[in-house]
Design a protein around this motif. Structure first.
Motif, PDB file in Angstrom:
ATOM      1  N   VAL A 159       0.838  -1.197   0.000  1.00 15.61           N
ATOM      2  CA  VAL A 159       0.000   0.000   0.000  1.00 15.61           C
ATOM      3  C   VAL A 159       0.876   1.252   0.000  1.00 15.61           C
ATOM      4  O   VAL A 159       0.637   2.210  -0.741  1.00 15.61           O
ATOM      5  CB  VAL A 159      -0.946   0.012   1.218  1.00 15.61           C
ATOM      6  CG1 VAL A 159      -1.597   1.389   1.382  1.00 15.61           C
ATOM      7  CG2 VAL A 159      -2.024  -1.049   1.056  1.00 15.61           C
ATOM      8  N   VAL A 160       1.933   1.246   0.842  1.00 16.87           N
ATOM      9  CA  VAL A 160       2.855   2.377   0.897  1.00 16.87           C
ATOM     10  C   VAL A 160       3.572   2.538  -0.445  1.00 16.87           C
ATOM     11  O   VAL A 160       3.731   3.654  -0.950  1.00 16.87           O
ATOM     12  CB  VAL A 160       3.892   2.183   2.030  1.00 16.87           C
ATOM     13  CG1 VAL A 160       4.999   3.231   1.944  1.00 16.87           C
ATOM     14  CG2 VAL A 160       3.204   2.266   3.391  1.00 16.87           C
ATOM     15  N   GLN A 161       3.973   1.426  -1.033  1.00 15.61           N
ATOM     16  CA  GLN A 161       4.664   1.483  -2.322  1.00 15.61           C
ATOM     17  C   GLN A 161       3.763   2.093  -3.391  1.00 15.61           C
ATOM     18  O   GLN A 161       4.199   2.949  -4.175  1.00 15.61           O
ATOM     19  CB  GLN A 161       5.091   0.075  -2.748  1.00 15.61           C
ATOM     20  CG  GLN A 161       5.914   0.055  -4.032  1.00 15.61           C
ATOM     21  CD  GLN A 161       6.273  -1.365  -4.443  1.00 15.61           C
ATOM     22  OE1 GLN A 161       5.417  -2.245  -4.469  1.00 15.61           O
ATOM     23  NE2 GLN A 161       7.546  -1.588  -4.732  1.00 15.61           N
ATOM     24  N   GLU A 162       2.505   1.681  -3.441  1.00 12.99           N
ATOM     25  CA  GLU A 162       1.569   2.216  -4.424  1.00 12.99           C
ATOM     26  C   GLU A 162       1.310   3.708  -4.198  1.00 12.99           C
ATOM     27  O   GLU A 162       1.234   4.492  -5.146  1.00 12.99           O
ATOM     28  CB  GLU A 162       0.255   1.437  -4.360  1.00 12.99           C
ATOM     29  CG  GLU A 162       0.369  -0.003  -4.852  1.00 12.99           C
ATOM     30  CD  GLU A 162      -0.918  -0.776  -4.641  1.00 12.99           C
ATOM     31  OE1 GLU A 162      -1.905  -0.154  -4.174  1.00 12.99           O
ATOM     32  OE2 GLU A 162      -0.943  -1.981  -4.936  1.00 12.99           O
ATOM     33  N   THR A 163       1.183   4.097  -2.917  1.00 13.40           N
ATOM     34  CA  THR A 163       0.931   5.503  -2.592  1.00 13.40           C
ATOM     35  C   THR A 163       2.101   6.388  -3.015  1.00 13.40           C
ATOM     36  O   THR A 163       1.918   7.452  -3.615  1.00 13.40           O
ATOM     37  CB  THR A 163       0.683   5.665  -1.074  1.00 13.40           C
ATOM     38  OG1 THR A 163      -0.431   4.854  -0.696  1.00 13.40           O
ATOM     39  CG2 THR A 163       0.384   7.117  -0.727  1.00 13.40           C
ATOM     40  N   LEU A 164       3.320   5.929  -2.704  1.00 17.46           N
ATOM     41  CA  LEU A 164       4.502   6.693  -3.081  1.00 17.46           C
ATOM     42  C   LEU A 164       4.673   6.743  -4.596  1.00 17.46           C
ATOM     43  O   LEU A 164       5.091   7.757  -5.152  1.00 17.46           O
ATOM     44  CB  LEU A 164       5.750   6.094  -2.433  1.00 17.46           C
ATOM     45  CG  LEU A 164       5.889   6.294  -0.913  1.00 17.46           C
ATOM     46  CD1 LEU A 164       7.108   5.537  -0.391  1.00 17.46           C
ATOM     47  CD2 LEU A 164       6.004   7.771  -0.576  1.00 17.46           C
ATOM     48  N   THR A 165       4.357   5.650  -5.257  1.00 19.08           N
ATOM     49  CA  THR A 165       4.459   5.606  -6.720  1.00 19.08           C
ATOM     50  C   THR A 165       3.528   6.650  -7.349  1.00 19.08           C
ATOM     51  O   THR A 165       3.911   7.368  -8.275  1.00 19.08           O
ATOM     52  CB  THR A 165       4.102   4.213  -7.253  1.00 19.08           C
ATOM     53  OG1 THR A 165       5.037   3.257  -6.734  1.00 19.08           O
ATOM     54  CG2 THR A 165       4.139   4.173  -8.781  1.00 19.08           C
ATOM     55  N   ALA A 166       2.297   6.724  -6.825  1.00 23.88           N
ATOM     56  CA  ALA A 166       1.342   7.695  -7.341  1.00 23.88           C
ATOM     57  C   ALA A 166       1.793   9.127  -7.073  1.00 23.88           C
ATOM     58  O   ALA A 166       1.655  10.018  -7.922  1.00 23.88           O
ATOM     59  CB  ALA A 166      -0.026   7.456  -6.707  1.00 23.88           C
ATOM     60  N   GLY A 167       2.380   9.324  -5.880  1.00 23.00           N
ATOM     61  CA  GLY A 167       2.800  10.676  -5.519  1.00 23.00           C
ATOM     62  C   GLY A 167       4.064  11.125  -6.219  1.00 23.00           C
ATOM     63  O   GLY A 167       4.187  12.302  -6.607  1.00 23.00           O
ATOM     64  N   LEU A 168       5.016  10.219  -6.402  1.00 24.55           N
ATOM     65  CA  LEU A 168       6.299  10.564  -7.007  1.00 24.55           C
ATOM     66  C   LEU A 168       6.289  10.455  -8.529  1.00 24.55           C
ATOM     67  O   LEU A 168       7.160  10.995  -9.210  1.00 24.55           O
ATOM     68  CB  LEU A 168       7.405   9.662  -6.444  1.00 24.55           C
ATOM     69  CG  LEU A 168       7.670   9.760  -4.934  1.00 24.55           C
ATOM     70  CD1 LEU A 168       8.634   8.652  -4.499  1.00 24.55           C
ATOM     71  CD2 LEU A 168       8.252  11.129  -4.591  1.00 24.55           C
ATOM     72  N   GLY A 169       5.336   9.687  -9.048  1.00 22.29           N
ATOM     73  CA  GLY A 169       5.300   9.477 -10.495  1.00 22.29           C
ATOM     74  C   GLY A 169       6.334   8.461 -10.947  1.00 22.29           C
ATOM     75  O   GLY A 169       6.650   8.368 -12.124  1.00 22.29           O
ATOM     76  N   ARG A 170       6.857   7.711 -10.022  1.00 19.84           N
ATOM     77  CA  ARG A 170       7.850   6.663 -10.307  1.00 19.84           C
ATOM     78  C   ARG A 170       7.850   5.669  -9.151  1.00 19.84           C
ATOM     79  O   ARG A 170       7.259   5.922  -8.097  1.00 19.84           O
ATOM     80  CB  ARG A 170       9.255   7.259 -10.456  1.00 19.84           C
ATOM     81  CG  ARG A 170       9.716   8.023  -9.222  1.00 19.84           C
ATOM     82  CD  ARG A 170      11.169   8.459  -9.314  1.00 19.84           C
ATOM     83  NE  ARG A 170      11.560   9.315  -8.200  1.00 19.84           N
ATOM     84  CZ  ARG A 170      11.857   8.886  -6.983  1.00 19.84           C
ATOM     85  NH1 ARG A 170      11.806   7.575  -6.711  1.00 19.84           N
ATOM     86  NH2 ARG A 170      12.190   9.736  -6.022  1.00 19.84           N
ATOM     87  N   THR A 171       8.520   4.545  -9.345  1.00 15.04           N
ATOM     88  CA  THR A 171       8.633   3.563  -8.275  1.00 15.04           C
ATOM     89  C   THR A 171       9.571   4.077  -7.198  1.00 15.04           C
ATOM     90  O   THR A 171      10.687   4.503  -7.505  1.00 15.04           O
ATOM     91  CB  THR A 171       9.171   2.225  -8.817  1.00 15.04           C
ATOM     92  OG1 THR A 171       8.304   1.757  -9.856  1.00 15.04           O
ATOM     93  CG2 THR A 171       9.261   1.180  -7.711  1.00 15.04           C
TER      94      THR A 171
ATOM     95  N   THR B 117      12.256   4.236  -4.077  1.00 14.82           N
ATOM     96  CA  THR B 117      13.433   3.441  -3.712  1.00 14.82           C
ATOM     97  C   THR B 117      13.180   2.746  -2.383  1.00 14.82           C
ATOM     98  O   THR B 117      12.239   3.089  -1.652  1.00 14.82           O
ATOM     99  CB  THR B 117      14.676   4.339  -3.579  1.00 14.82           C
ATOM    100  OG1 THR B 117      14.453   5.246  -2.471  1.00 14.82           O
ATOM    101  CG2 THR B 117      14.925   5.133  -4.846  1.00 14.82           C
ATOM    102  N   ILE B 118      14.027   1.788  -2.061  1.00 12.12           N
ATOM    103  CA  ILE B 118      13.925   1.079  -0.782  1.00 12.12           C
ATOM    104  C   ILE B 118      14.077   2.062   0.372  1.00 12.12           C
ATOM    105  O   ILE B 118      13.348   2.001   1.367  1.00 12.12           O
ATOM    106  CB  ILE B 118      15.004  -0.019  -0.681  1.00 12.12           C
ATOM    107  CG1 ILE B 118      14.831  -1.060  -1.783  1.00 12.12           C
ATOM    108  CG2 ILE B 118      14.967  -0.680   0.694  1.00 12.12           C
ATOM    109  CD1 ILE B 118      13.551  -1.840  -1.710  1.00 12.12           C
ATOM    110  N   THR B 119      15.010   3.000   0.234  1.00 12.61           N
ATOM    111  CA  THR B 119      15.252   3.997   1.287  1.00 12.61           C
ATOM    112  C   THR B 119      14.023   4.863   1.514  1.00 12.61           C
ATOM    113  O   THR B 119      13.642   5.141   2.656  1.00 12.61           O
ATOM    114  CB  THR B 119      16.458   4.884   0.919  1.00 12.61           C
ATOM    115  OG1 THR B 119      17.622   4.059   0.780  1.00 12.61           O
ATOM    116  CG2 THR B 119      16.705   5.927   1.996  1.00 12.61           C
ATOM    117  N   GLU B 120      13.388   5.308   0.427  1.00 11.01           N
ATOM    118  CA  GLU B 120      12.188   6.140   0.544  1.00 11.01           C
ATOM    119  C   GLU B 120      11.060   5.386   1.232  1.00 11.01           C
ATOM    120  O   GLU B 120      10.342   5.945   2.075  1.00 11.01           O
ATOM    121  CB  GLU B 120      11.758   6.607  -0.844  1.00 11.01           C
ATOM    122  CG  GLU B 120      12.698   7.654  -1.448  1.00 11.01           C
ATOM    123  CD  GLU B 120      12.423   7.916  -2.906  1.00 11.01           C
ATOM    124  OE1 GLU B 120      12.810   8.995  -3.403  1.00 11.01           O
ATOM    125  OE2 GLU B 120      11.814   7.053  -3.574  1.00 11.01           O
TER     126      GLU B 120
END
Length: 268
Positions: free
Chosen positions: A94-106, A108-111
Motif C-alpha cells: 500500500v505504501v509502495q503504491e501511494t509513493l508511486t502515485a505521488g512521485l510518479g515513479r517507483t 526506492t527502498i530507502t524512501e
C-alpha cells in the motif's frame, strides 16, 4: 469407460499438463516445477477415471479444472506465509503504491523505509516475500491461483509465452484453430462441434490432439536455447506441413518471433 479409451485421453492431454505447469510456475517460481508436473499428471489420470462423456463436457475442459484444482490444493498445503507476514506485505505494498502515485515513479527502498519508519533490510525482505506470496485461495476476490505480483522477468516470460501461443493458434489450419478455441476457450461440448463441422466425435478429438501437439512444438521451438536448432517434434504431421506451419507463424508475427520461426521453418 474402457481402459484403452482412458489411456488415450491421458496420452493425448499430457501437453495440457505441461502448459498449465509452465503457466503456474512462471507466476510462482518458489514452487517446484517437478512437483507441479507430478501433481498435474496424477490429476489428469484421476480426471480420465472420473470422466463421463455422456454429460457433454469436453474432456480437455474437464481435465483443466481438475488439474488447476490439484495445483490449488498443493499450493494451499505449501503456503508458508503467516497472517502477520501477510499483513506486513499488504501494508508495504500500500505504501509502495501511494509513493508511486505521488512521485510518479517507483520509490526506492530507502524512501519506503523512511515512510514506514523501518530499516531498508525489512523493506527488502518484505518485497521479496510479496514476490513469492500465494494469494489466499479462500478469498473469493482472488482472480488467479498464483501471486498477482510476479517479478518483472517472470511477467515478461509469461507475456511472451502467451503471445507465441496466440500466434501459434492463429497459424493452425482453420479447422484445428476453431476446434482449439471451441474446446479450450469456449468450453463447448465436442458433440456440438462435431455436428457443426459435419464430422464424427472421434475426428474432432483427433484433430484437437494433433493441434495441441503442434502448439507444443511451436512453444518448444520458440524457447529453444539456439534459434533454428533442431527440436524434437511431438506432432504427427509431415515435415513439410510442420515447416509450413512455422512459416505461417513467421508471416503473422512481429519481427522478433518471425525471425525465430523463419529459421525453424528453413531448418525443418
Amino acid at each position: 469407460m474402457k481402459r484403452a479409451e482412458r489411456n488415450r485421453l491421458i496420452e493425448e492431454n499430457l501437453p495440457l499438463v505441461g502448459y498449465l505447469v509452465a503457466d503456474v510456475w512462471a507466476r510462482a517460481t518458489h514452487l517446484s516445477r517437478e512437483d507441479l508436473a507430478s501433481v498435474g499428471s496424477v490429476a489428469l489420470v484421476t480426471a480420465a477415471d472420473a470422466f463421463d462423456s455422456s454429460l457433454g463436457v469436453p474432456f480437455g475442459a474437464f481435465a483443466r479444472r481438475r488439474i488447476l484444482g490439484a495445483f490449488a490444493d498443493e499450493m494451499r498445503s505449501m503456503d508458508w506465509a503467516s497472517r502477520g507476514i501477510r499483513k506486513r506485505i499488504k501494508e508495504t505494498l500500500v505504501v509502495q503504491e501511494t509513493l508511486t502515485a505521488g512521485l510518479g515513479r517507483t520509490p526506492t527502498i530507502t524512501e519506503m523505509a523512511t515512510a514506514m519508519g523501518t530499516d531498508r533490510e525489512t523493506i527488502s525482505e518484505t518485497l521479496a516475500d510479496a514476490a513469492r506470496t500465494v494469494t489466499t485461495l479462500e478469498d473469493p476476490t482472488a482472480q488467479s491461483i498464483a501471486s498477482e505480483i510476479p517479478l518483472p522477468e517472470e511477467s515478461v516470460l509469461l507475456g511472451e509465452r502467451l503471445e507465441v501461443l496466440e500466434i501459434a493458434i492463429k497459424a493452425l489450419p482453420e479447422r484445428m484453430a476453431r476446434i482449439i478455441r471451441d474446446v479450450y476457450f469456449d468450453d463447448r461440448p465436442v458433440k456440438d462441434i462435431a455436428a457443426e463441422l459435419g464430422i464424427s466425435h472421434s475426428a474432432v478429438s483427433q484433430q484437437r490432439s494433433e493441434a495441441v501437439r503442434l502448439l507444443h512444438d511451436a512453444l518448444n521451438a520458440y524457447f529453444v536455447e539456439k534459434p533454428g536448432a533442431e527440436v524434437a517434434s511431438t506432432s504427427r504431421v509431415s515435415t513439410a506441413s510442420r515447416a509450413a506451419y512455422f512459416a505461417r507463424m513467421a508471416e503473422h508475427s512481429n519481427v522478433r518471433i518471425s525471425t525465430v520461426f523463419r529459421q525453424h521453418a528453413l531448418a525443418v
